[in-house]
Write a protein that holds these residues in place. Sequence first.
Motif, PDB file in Angstrom:
ATOM      1  N   PHE A 128       5.038 -10.826  -2.309  1.00 24.98           N
ATOM      2  CA  PHE A 128       5.102 -11.702  -1.367  1.00 24.98           C
ATOM      3  C   PHE A 128       3.761 -12.621  -1.749  1.00 24.98           C
ATOM      4  CE2 PHE A 128       7.901  -9.388   1.383  1.00 24.98           C
ATOM      5  CZ  PHE A 128       8.909 -10.212   1.482  1.00 24.98           C
ATOM      6  N   ALA A 129       2.740 -11.809  -1.750  1.00 26.45           N
ATOM      7  CA  ALA A 129       1.279 -12.842  -1.858  1.00 26.45           C
ATOM      8  C   ALA A 129       1.399 -13.524  -3.233  1.00 26.45           C
ATOM      9  CB  ALA A 129       0.042 -11.501  -1.993  1.00 26.45           C
ATOM     10  N   MET A 163       3.362  -6.243   4.342  1.00 31.49           N
ATOM     11  CA  MET A 163       2.214  -6.174   5.204  1.00 31.49           C
ATOM     12  C   MET A 163       0.923  -6.983   4.273  1.00 31.49           C
ATOM     13  SD  MET A 163       1.920  -2.125   6.120  1.00 31.49           S
ATOM     14  CE  MET A 163       3.197  -1.580   7.214  1.00 31.49           C
ATOM     15  N   PRO A 164      -0.074  -7.287   4.673  1.00 33.70           N
ATOM     16  CA  PRO A 164      -1.214  -8.204   3.996  1.00 33.70           C
ATOM     17  C   PRO A 164      -1.611  -7.379   2.763  1.00 33.70           C
ATOM     18  CG  PRO A 164      -1.723  -8.086   6.364  1.00 33.70           C
ATOM     19  CD  PRO A 164      -0.527  -7.198   6.277  1.00 33.70           C
ATOM     20  N   GLN A 165      -1.854  -7.958   1.811  1.00 31.88           N
ATOM     21  CA  GLN A 165      -2.427  -7.392   0.531  1.00 31.88           C
ATOM     22  C   GLN A 165      -3.391  -6.530   0.617  1.00 31.88           C
ATOM     23  OE1 GLN A 165      -2.526 -10.065  -2.748  1.00 31.88           O
ATOM     24  NE2 GLN A 165      -2.872  -8.274  -4.400  1.00 31.88           N
ATOM     25  N   SER A 190       0.976  -7.440  -4.732  1.00 34.49           N
ATOM     26  CA  SER A 190       2.113  -7.892  -3.618  1.00 34.49           C
ATOM     27  C   SER A 190       2.896  -8.962  -4.237  1.00 34.49           C
ATOM     28  CB  SER A 190       1.560  -8.318  -2.152  1.00 34.49           C
ATOM     29  OG  SER A 190       2.322  -8.884  -1.400  1.00 34.49           O
TER      30      SER A 190
END
Lengths: 226, 316
Positions: free
Chosen positions: A189-190, A116-118, A187
Amino acid sequence: MAGSDSGLKEIHLNLPATSSEVAALEPGTIVYLTGLVYTARERVYQKVLTEGADLPVDLRGISNVNFHCSPAAAADGKGGYTIGGVTATASFRFSKWMPEWLDLTGTRIVIGKGGMPQKDYERVLAPRGAIYLTTVGYGTGALLGRGIKRVRDVFWLEELGLAQAMWLFEVEKFGPFIVDSDLQGQSLFARHGEQINQGLGKLYEGLSPPALHRYGETDDREDELM
Amino acid sequence: MIEVAKIESAAYEIMKRAAIHIPSDYKNGIKEMQRTETGPLPRFVLHTMVSNWDAADEDQRPMCADTGLPRYYVKVGNDARLDEGFIGLERALRRATAQATHDVPLRPNRVHPLWRTEHNNNVGINAPEIEWSFEPDVDWVDVTTVHKGGLFGTDYRMLFPGDGIDGIKRFVLDTLIAFGKRGLACQPAIVGVGIGGSKDTCMQLGKQAACLRTVGDRNPDPKIAELEMELMTLGNSIGMGAMGFVGSSMVIDCHIEVGYTHTGGMPVSVHTFCLSSRRATARLHSDGTVEYRTDPQWFTPYMRRESIEWPDQTAV
């Protein structure tokens, strides 16, 4: 198993996971789970949070792991179910339901595809003691299917269909998953996305832009596209 | 004469094969990428995918639970005869889809787009899609199924001749970067690029290029083949690998298909066929035998013909 030659850290958790076990998970760690996991995605969230339906089972008492998934499953004709493959679905679509859902259910681990978004980690998950695990691949359906030992229950099957129903899975060495977010709201991913972004400018160097732009390249509706 | 009952059982069989067994060309390509991938996380992902395919083979279960939108590509030999005609063939494919959905099981993904209602069998209005093509001088029927997810990794753009190869490169990069982040495209992928035609042909060509050609296959036009290699190298230099982690494996292969287009335009589509690139083909012969394979052999010289007559007068 899978992480043995990768140099990545690997952890096996028994569910429900305790607060200290959740707190110890670091982004980039490989995780396997044993215990009870439930599935819930948009139709379950809508039903409970928007339409006000009661939870069909006391989740707080039995499972604190929400899997964003819909299994390839079929009735076996003997009152049970055959689970074929199991794969997560993209979680970003469900972020608007997370604050209320976590408050209602006490969920501490969210599993899905792609994170999900950070901001959600910082503002929603981490403050509620919850972290995010991403599936690997994506599409490790056979490995995850192997990890499901039994369907303990399924709710709203007829009303919501196989894909959207709420399933309770008894799992064993279920995984692998990769820790995306921790209790600090970081995160994986981020972090990787930012590193890749630094090289993008160079990639486009010398490639002249097309004559016609597209709606969506700007949010200004008064701009011309040419 | 080809019996429709045979077609139904063959279609059921390829549904099963596609869902469970990864095609060897794709698997070998990924094994090669395991050696070259620079990032530890993407390397772990590739390693896990190979284990997943082994588990699917051993357990006879779908490699990915999102068994996509099952669909068919049918190539009919010009001399083939069907005992129940084309309507019988289409009925057989719909029946096989419903049966395989229950038995394998496949996920019943197909729902009405507005009411979200379903029959729990992957059959409905315009579903499964059946695309047709023909082949001269043969009496067999090839039925190919493709199971592909459909939410991320595809885009279309109207470019113009003046935008040139640069325009195509930019658009391919845009699409791979946008959908590659967090791995939404489930890369490393077979990237299909459709160039030309009208908008719908352009989409169709790109999709077929991604789904119906194998890893390592090159377009017969040497200049297009060169562009395929160039786009593959470009995609792999983004600095991104599986799941959008820092790495080097985005594109396992790139396939381009073209169609004559409007003189003023150069429409381009990009499609990505994922880490569970599922395809299987059955060839039904007139003598009743059936052969199975994973290379659809869809783009025959006849499919890419350029002149009015066949055989192509200029080629003889």
